[in-house]
Scaffold this motif. Structure first.
Motif, mmCIF file in Angstrom:
data_model
loop_
_atom_site.group_PDB
_atom_site.id
_atom_site.type_symbol
_atom_site.label_atom_id
_atom_site.label_comp_id
_atom_site.label_asym_id
_atom_site.label_seq_id
_atom_site.Cartn_x
_atom_site.Cartn_y
_atom_site.Cartn_z
ATOM 1 N N ILE A 18 0.966 -0.918 0.069
ATOM 2 C CA ILE A 18 0.091 0.060 -0.191
ATOM 3 C C ILE A 18 0.984 1.545 -0.014
ATOM 4 O O ILE A 18 1.369 1.644 0.672
ATOM 5 N N ASN A 19 1.109 2.106 -1.042
ATOM 6 C CA ASN A 19 1.434 3.449 -1.000
ATOM 7 C C ASN A 19 1.380 3.985 -0.315
ATOM 8 O O ASN A 19 0.363 3.838 0.574
ATOM 9 N N ARG A 24 -3.325 0.171 -2.657
ATOM 10 C CA ARG A 24 -3.333 -1.015 -2.748
ATOM 11 C C ARG A 24 -2.247 -0.863 -4.850
ATOM 12 O O ARG A 24 -3.355 -0.618 -5.706
ATOM 13 N N ILE A 25 -1.137 -1.127 -3.834
ATOM 14 C CA ILE A 25 -0.216 -1.580 -5.881
ATOM 15 C C ILE A 25 -0.193 -2.682 -6.512
ATOM 16 O O ILE A 25 0.030 -3.390 -5.145
ATOM 17 N N SER A 59 -0.360 -10.005 -1.100
ATOM 18 C CA SER A 59 -2.151 -9.050 -0.431
ATOM 19 C C SER A 59 -2.768 -9.912 -1.872
ATOM 20 O O SER A 59 -3.914 -10.137 -1.693
ATOM 21 N N SER A 60 -2.069 -10.980 -3.087
ATOM 22 C CA SER A 60 -2.918 -10.584 -3.642
ATOM 23 C C SER A 60 -3.929 -12.926 -3.758
ATOM 24 O O SER A 60 -4.703 -13.185 -4.052
ATOM 25 N N VAL A 61 -2.585 -13.246 -3.289
ATOM 26 C CA VAL A 61 -2.535 -14.665 -3.016
ATOM 27 C C VAL A 61 -3.517 -15.177 -1.829
ATOM 28 O O VAL A 61 -4.305 -16.172 -1.697
ATOM 29 N N PRO A 97 -1.212 -8.885 3.297
ATOM 30 C CA PRO A 97 -3.006 -8.928 3.234
ATOM 31 C C PRO A 97 -3.436 -8.197 3.920
ATOM 32 O O PRO A 97 -3.278 -7.224 4.874
ATOM 33 N N ASP A 98 -4.586 -7.884 3.337
ATOM 34 C CA ASP A 98 -4.908 -5.790 4.056
ATOM 35 C C ASP A 98 -5.373 -5.947 5.291
ATOM 36 O O ASP A 98 -4.891 -4.636 6.447
#
Length: 379
Positions: A18-19, A24-25, A59-61, A97-98
Motif C-alpha cells: 500500500i503506497n 494498493r499497488i 496480498s493477492s494470494v 494482506p489487508d
C-alpha cells in the motif's frame, strides 16, 4: 557445479504494498508481466538469460485469511517450465494482506502458514527445485514502513521494532519452508550500502553496521531469543544501486564518481562476503535513462574483480527486466528496463543496454579473467 541456469539473471518488479496515498499497488499487473510472462521470458531467452526473480504477491494470494489462490503464480510457473526458465520466488516483496502488518501478533504465524502452503503447492506443481526469498529487503522495508511512513503501518521511530518482527517471521518461515521441502534453497536479500563519515570523528563502523542486522538476527548472532541460526544462511543476496553510497547526513554521493569519493563496489561486496562466507548473488542492480550502459559496465568490471579477489559470487540480477512505474505515482516511468514500455505496454528494447548485457555475459563465460583488460574495456 553451478547453482543457477545463467550467471546473469532478470528481475521482475513485483511490489504489492500500500503506497503513501493508501492505494494498493501491484506492479506485476501494472507492467502486465502477469499476463505477458511468456513474451517476457522469450525475450530474456533471446539474450541468453534463463534465471529470473519473481514474486507471489501475498496480498493477492491470500485475500481471505488461510485461503490461498496460487492460480496466477501457477501461470508463471508453467510458462517457466515450458521455456526452461529457472525462477526465484519472493514471498514478501513489501506487501501483505489487508488485515496484517509486521507487528500484528499473528503476523509471523500467518507467514509461517503461507510458507507451508506455497512450498506444498510448488512441490505438487513443479519439477524444478524451489528457490525462495522469504522477505525481500527487511532492512529497507523496516525503514520505509517504520521510519518514513512509506507503507503499512506508516510509522515513524519504529524501524527497529518492525525489523525485529519481520526477522521473527522470516526465521519461523524459513524453518517451515525447510520442513515442508527440505530440498528447497533459501536466499536472504538485503540492501548493500556504504555510508561515509561527515566528520573526522564519525564512527564509520557504527554507521554501516545496521544494514547487517537482519541477516545477523536470522543467523542468531543477535536477538537469539528469536531462534535464528547460522544454518538458516544458505545463499545471500545483496541489492545495490547508484544511490547506495551516501554521507552520514543522507546526501547521496554522485555517480559517475568523477571526484573518486566512492568506495569501489568490489570492496563493498567483499566486505559483505567476508562477514558471512556464504555464496552470494547481486540480486538487484541497474540504472535508468542514458546511464544504464555505463552502470552495467562498471558493475560488471567490479564483480569480475570481486571474484578474482575470492568472493563466491554466483550471479548478477538486472532489475527490472521491464520498466516500471513509481510506487507513489503510477503514471511516472523512469526508463530503467532492459525493455521499456510504450503507451500500450509493448516491450521496447533498449538496444545499447542489451548489447552491453550480452558483452557482460561473455566476460563471465571465460575461464580465465584478465582484470586489467576488463577494467580498461569498461572505462
Amino acid at each position: 557445479m553451478e547453482i543457477f541456469n545463467t550467471f546473469f539473471m532478470g528481475g521482475f518488479e513485483c511490489a504489492d504494498h500500500i503506497n503513501r496515498s493508501g492505494e494498493r499497488i501491484n506492479l506485476l499487473k501494472e507492467t502486465q508481466h502477469d499476463t505477458r510472462c511468456y513474451e517476457d521470458y522469450e525475450a530474456l531467452l533471446s539474450i541468453g538469460i534463463r534465471t529470473v526473480r519473481e514474486g507471489i504477491c501475498w496480498s493477492s494470494v491470500e485475500k481471505i485469511s488461510g485461503n490461498y489462490d496460487f492460480s496466477e503464480v501457477l501461470h508463471r510457473m508453467k510458462a517457466a517450465e515450458k521455456l526452461g526458465i529457472q525462477q526465484i520466488w519472493d514471498l514478501i516483496h513489501f506487501g501483505y494482506p489487508d488485515d496484517l502488518s509486521p507487528t500484528h501478533p499473528l503476523f509471523y504465524l500467518r507467514f509461517e502458514k503461507l510458507c507451508k502452503a506455497f512450498a506444498s503447492f510448488y512441490k505438487e506443481n513443479s519439477k524444478q527445485k524451489l528457490f525462495v526469498v522469504p522477505i525481500n529487503e527487511i532492512s529497507f522495508l523496516s525503514w520505509h514502513s517504520g521510519d518514513v511512513r512509506g507503507t503499512v503501518p506508516f510509522a515513524v521511530n519504529s524501524g527497529w521494532d518492525i525489523k525485529y518482527h519481520l526477522c521473527k517471521a522470516a526465521i519461523t518461515g524459513i524453518k517451515m519452508l525447510k520442513k515442508t521441502d527440505p530440498s528447497c534453497t533459501v536466499i536472504l536479500v538485503e540492501p548493500l550500502v556504504k555510508i561515509h563519515a561527515m566528520e573526522i570523528d564519525d564512527n564509520v563502523y557504527e554507521l554501516n553496521e545496521p544494514q547487517f542486522q537482519a541477516m545477523d538476527i536470522i543467523a542468531g548472532r543477535i536477538c537469539p531469543e528469536l531462534g535464528g541460526s547460522e544454518e538458516l544462511l544458505e545463499i545471500l543476496g545483496f541489492n545495490y544501486y547508484w544511490n547506495c553510497q551516501w554521507k552520514g547526513n543522507g546526501e547521496s554521493l554522485n555517480w559517475p564518481d568523477y571526484q573518486q569519493m566512492r568506495v569501489p563496489f568490489s570492496e563493498v561486496l567483499q566486505t559483505a562476503y567476508e562477514r558471512y562466507k556464504k555464496p552470494i548473488i547481486l540480486t538487484e542492480t541497474g540504472h535508468f535513462g542514458d546511464r544504464r550502459v555505463e552502470w552495467l559496465e562498471e558493475i560488471t568490471a567490479e564483480c569480475v574483480l570481486a571474484k578474482i579477489n575470492g568472493v563466491d559470487l554466483h550471479g548478477i540480477c538486472i532489475y527490472p527486466v521491464t520498466d516500471r512505474p513509481d510506487w507513489d505515482d503510477l503514471t511516472s516511468y523512469s526508463k530503467c528496463g532492459i525493455w521499456d514500455l510504450d503507451e500500450s505496454f509493448n516491450r521496447v528494447p533498449h538496444q545499447e543496454y542489451i548489447a552491453a548485457l550480452i558483452n557482460a555475459q561473455k566476460s563471465f563465460k571465460r575461464k580465465k579473467y584478465r582484470i586489467h583488460h576488463f577494467i580498461n574495456l569498461f572505462r
